[in-house]
Design a protein around this motif. Structure first.
Motif, short mmCIF file in Angstrom:
data_model
loop_
_atom_site.label_atom_id
_atom_site.label_comp_id
_atom_site.label_asym_id
_atom_site.label_seq_id
_atom_site.Cartn_x
_atom_site.Cartn_y
_atom_site.Cartn_z
N GLU A 34 0.85 -1.19 0.00
CA GLU A 34 0.00 0.00 0.00
C GLU A 34 0.90 1.26 0.00
OE1 GLU A 34 -3.56 2.00 -0.14
OE2 GLU A 34 -3.23 -0.14 -0.31
N PRO A 35 0.84 2.09 -1.03
CA PRO A 35 1.70 3.27 -1.10
C PRO A 35 1.49 4.22 0.07
CG PRO A 35 0.54 2.91 -3.18
CD PRO A 35 -0.04 1.96 -2.18
N ILE A 58 1.22 4.69 8.88
CA ILE A 58 0.05 5.56 8.78
C ILE A 58 -1.15 4.61 8.92
CG2 ILE A 58 -1.19 7.27 7.40
CD1 ILE A 58 1.67 8.17 7.96
N THR A 59 -1.68 4.49 10.13
CA THR A 59 -2.68 3.46 10.43
C THR A 59 -3.96 3.60 9.62
OG1 THR A 59 -3.47 4.73 12.33
CG2 THR A 59 -1.83 3.02 12.75
N GLU A 60 -4.29 4.81 9.21
CA GLU A 60 -5.50 5.01 8.41
C GLU A 60 -5.39 4.36 7.03
OE1 GLU A 60 -3.81 7.72 9.75
OE2 GLU A 60 -5.07 7.83 11.55
N ARG A 61 -4.16 4.16 6.57
CA ARG A 61 -3.94 3.58 5.24
C ARG A 61 -3.64 2.08 5.29
NH1 ARG A 61 -3.61 6.63 1.05
NH2 ARG A 61 -2.25 5.17 -0.05
N CYS A 62 -3.25 1.57 6.44
CA CYS A 62 -2.85 0.16 6.57
C CYS A 62 -4.05 -0.74 6.34
CB CYS A 62 -2.27 -0.09 7.96
SG CYS A 62 -1.72 -1.78 8.21
N LYS A 63 -3.88 -1.73 5.47
CA LYS A 63 -4.95 -2.68 5.13
C LYS A 63 -4.87 -3.97 5.94
CE LYS A 63 -6.57 -0.11 1.82
NZ LYS A 63 -6.84 1.19 2.31
N GLY A 64 -3.85 -4.11 6.78
CA GLY A 64 -3.74 -5.28 7.64
C GLY A 64 -3.24 -6.53 6.96
N CYS A 65 -2.48 -6.41 5.90
CA CYS A 65 -2.01 -7.59 5.18
C CYS A 65 -0.91 -8.35 5.93
CB CYS A 65 -1.51 -7.21 3.79
SG CYS A 65 0.05 -6.30 3.76
N ALA A 66 -0.20 -7.68 6.82
CA ALA A 66 0.86 -8.25 7.66
C ALA A 66 2.11 -8.67 6.88
CB ALA A 66 0.35 -9.41 8.49
N LEU A 67 2.25 -8.20 5.66
CA LEU A 67 3.46 -8.50 4.90
C LEU A 67 4.70 -7.92 5.59
CD1 LEU A 67 4.54 -9.92 2.42
CD2 LEU A 67 4.10 -7.86 1.11
#
Length: 76
Positions: free
Chosen positions: A26-27, A42-51
């Motif tokens: 995620e950019p 930036i927690t608002e942008r994090c999608k939770g993929c855990a990569l």
């Protein structure tokens, strides 16, 4: 609600590697603070993929990133 990444600053600053920022899909989500030598999310942008957790913990064995619920971050 889903988990988001959280960088453990004290652990991250020991290594100064920036590898997690290269693998985040995620950019402009996982950034690096050059002055303090640690990554931040930036927690608002994090999608939770855990990569980033996989790269930091499993590949590099540094354990400087973990997944947390956003409510936990708001309490800090």
């Amino acid at each position: 609600m889903y988990y988001v990444a959280e960088v453990i600053n004290e652990e991250c600053s020991k290594y100064n590697c920036k590898q997690c920022t290269l693998f985040c899909p995620e950019p402009n989500t996982l950034m690096y603070n050059d002055a303090e030598h640690h990554a931040y999310v930036i927690t608002e942008r994090c999608k939770g993929c855990a990569l980033c957790v996989y790269v930091c913990s499993d590949l590099l064995k540094r354990n400087a990133i973990r997944m947390v619920m956003p409510e936990v971050l708001a309490e800090k």
